[in-house]
Design a protein around this motif. Sequence first.
Motif, PDB file in Angstrom:
ATOM      1  N   LEU A 199       8.246   8.899   3.035  1.00 45.66           N
ATOM      2  CA  LEU A 199       6.844   8.523   3.193  1.00 45.66           C
ATOM      3  C   LEU A 199       6.422   8.687   4.653  1.00 45.66           C
ATOM      4  O   LEU A 199       6.044   7.720   5.323  1.00 45.66           O
ATOM      5  N   PRO A 200       6.477   9.900   5.182  1.00 49.54           N
ATOM      6  CA  PRO A 200       6.201  10.113   6.617  1.00 49.54           C
ATOM      7  C   PRO A 200       4.799   9.703   7.043  1.00 49.54           C
ATOM      8  O   PRO A 200       4.577   9.298   8.192  1.00 49.54           O
ATOM      9  N   GLU A 201       3.842   9.784   6.110  1.00 49.49           N
ATOM     10  CA  GLU A 201       2.468   9.421   6.448  1.00 49.49           C
ATOM     11  C   GLU A 201       2.300   7.921   6.669  1.00 49.49           C
ATOM     12  O   GLU A 201       1.259   7.474   7.169  1.00 49.49           O
ATOM     13  N   GLU A 205       3.258   1.939   9.370  1.00 47.08           N
ATOM     14  CA  GLU A 205       3.309   0.722   8.563  1.00 47.08           C
ATOM     15  C   GLU A 205       4.759   0.297   8.289  1.00 47.08           C
ATOM     16  O   GLU A 205       5.100  -0.885   8.358  1.00 47.08           O
ATOM     17  N   ILE A 206       5.612   1.274   8.001  1.00 46.38           N
ATOM     18  CA  ILE A 206       7.016   0.978   7.709  1.00 46.38           C
ATOM     19  C   ILE A 206       7.727   0.448   8.947  1.00 46.38           C
ATOM     20  O   ILE A 206       8.459  -0.544   8.885  1.00 46.38           O
ATOM     21  N   SER A 207       7.496   1.088  10.082  1.00 44.59           N
ATOM     22  CA  SER A 207       8.135   0.664  11.330  1.00 44.59           C
ATOM     23  C   SER A 207       7.705  -0.736  11.726  1.00 44.59           C
ATOM     24  O   SER A 207       8.531  -1.559  12.151  1.00 44.59           O
ATOM     25  N   LYS A 230       4.677  -4.126  -1.756  1.00 45.30           N
ATOM     26  CA  LYS A 230       3.351  -4.712  -1.950  1.00 45.30           C
ATOM     27  C   LYS A 230       2.424  -4.308  -0.815  1.00 45.30           C
ATOM     28  O   LYS A 230       1.246  -3.982  -1.039  1.00 45.30           O
ATOM     29  N   GLU A 231       2.943  -4.316   0.390  1.00 46.13           N
ATOM     30  CA  GLU A 231       2.117  -3.946   1.538  1.00 46.13           C
ATOM     31  C   GLU A 231       1.747  -2.467   1.504  1.00 46.13           C
ATOM     32  O   GLU A 231       0.599  -2.090   1.744  1.00 46.13           O
ATOM     33  N   LEU A 232       2.725  -1.624   1.207  1.00 50.33           N
ATOM     34  CA  LEU A 232       2.459  -0.186   1.135  1.00 50.33           C
ATOM     35  C   LEU A 232       1.531   0.131  -0.026  1.00 50.33           C
ATOM     36  O   LEU A 232       0.684   1.034   0.075  1.00 50.33           O
ATOM     37  N   LEU A 236      -1.850   2.275   0.002  1.00 54.02           N
ATOM     38  CA  LEU A 236      -2.031   3.437  -0.851  1.00 54.02           C
ATOM     39  C   LEU A 236      -3.273   3.293  -1.741  1.00 54.02           C
ATOM     40  O   LEU A 236      -3.973   4.272  -2.008  1.00 54.02           O
ATOM     41  N   SER A 237      -3.566   2.080  -2.183  1.00 53.71           N
ATOM     42  CA  SER A 237      -4.691   1.858  -3.091  1.00 53.71           C
ATOM     43  C   SER A 237      -6.037   2.054  -2.390  1.00 53.71           C
ATOM     44  O   SER A 237      -7.061   2.244  -3.032  1.00 53.71           O
ATOM     45  N   LYS A 238      -6.035   2.020  -1.064  1.00 54.46           N
ATOM     46  CA  LYS A 238      -7.264   2.200  -0.309  1.00 54.46           C
ATOM     47  C   LYS A 238      -7.604   3.667  -0.085  1.00 54.46           C
ATOM     48  O   LYS A 238      -8.692   4.001   0.372  1.00 54.46           O
ATOM     49  N   LEU A 239      -6.635   4.543  -0.396  1.00 47.70           N
ATOM     50  CA  LEU A 239      -6.847   5.968  -0.166  1.00 47.70           C
ATOM     51  C   LEU A 239      -7.677   6.605  -1.293  1.00 47.70           C
ATOM     52  O   LEU A 239      -7.666   6.149  -2.408  1.00 47.70           O
TER      53      LEU A 239
END
Length: 239
Positions: A199-201, A205-207, A230-232, A236-239
């Motif tokens: 998930l490079p994009e 957020e991951i870091s 849940k956070e990711l 994603l749902s906002k895209l």
Amino acid sequence: MFKLKHISIYTFLLTVISINCQTSTSDKALYKWFDTTVGLENIGLLNGTAYTEKYRTSNGNHEFYSSSSFQAGDIVYDGQPYFDIAMKYDIHNDEIIVEVPTQTNSFSIQLIKEKVYSFSINESNFISIRDLTKKNVFYEVIIESSKLAVYKKNIKTSNKYYSGRSILYSFKNKDEYLLYFKNEYHKITKSKKSLIKLLPEYKKEISTFYKSQSELLNINYDLFMRKLVKELNNTLSKL
């Protein structure tokens, strides 16, 4: 003669549930009533092979999930749901064993793996996944969402040793994880690089999450992944 009656009762049962649109709790009670009425020895759970313990162990060590004793669980087998069934999950061999009582005795049956769709035991849910090995394997559901899902393969490796003249076995836990994303399964590790590569994009957020939840990462990886997904998923749902 009984087999035809069995099919007739079960068809009626499914019709009642469909017509009345009962709640899942009511459905469960109805299925349990059916199983009790016809007797477990007369239903599909006997469609398996007789099971005997394969390994001698000591000091409470065993090859099963949670407990070596039978525990109450639910299972979908050969397309049919069964509730509060005495069962245990052999992690080492990835097999499900159920205890089927009769009027005079009880049988330990190893179910046909390909017929097990899902099951729950000790408040954990499992599903059968045709994973990267191209085989049907049981995975524990860590979290499932509309965009991402994480599954855990509970593994126990074995070690054979001698105690006097006896051969004993010991088992050690080892877990593996899958990330389901865009209709594909990907093996992941606890390293953040493993997720960022997939998930490079969402590197930022991951870091950030790994940095803020470093303690949880070391204590409870399952809970860590639930919170991260849940956070990711919100992102994603906002895209």
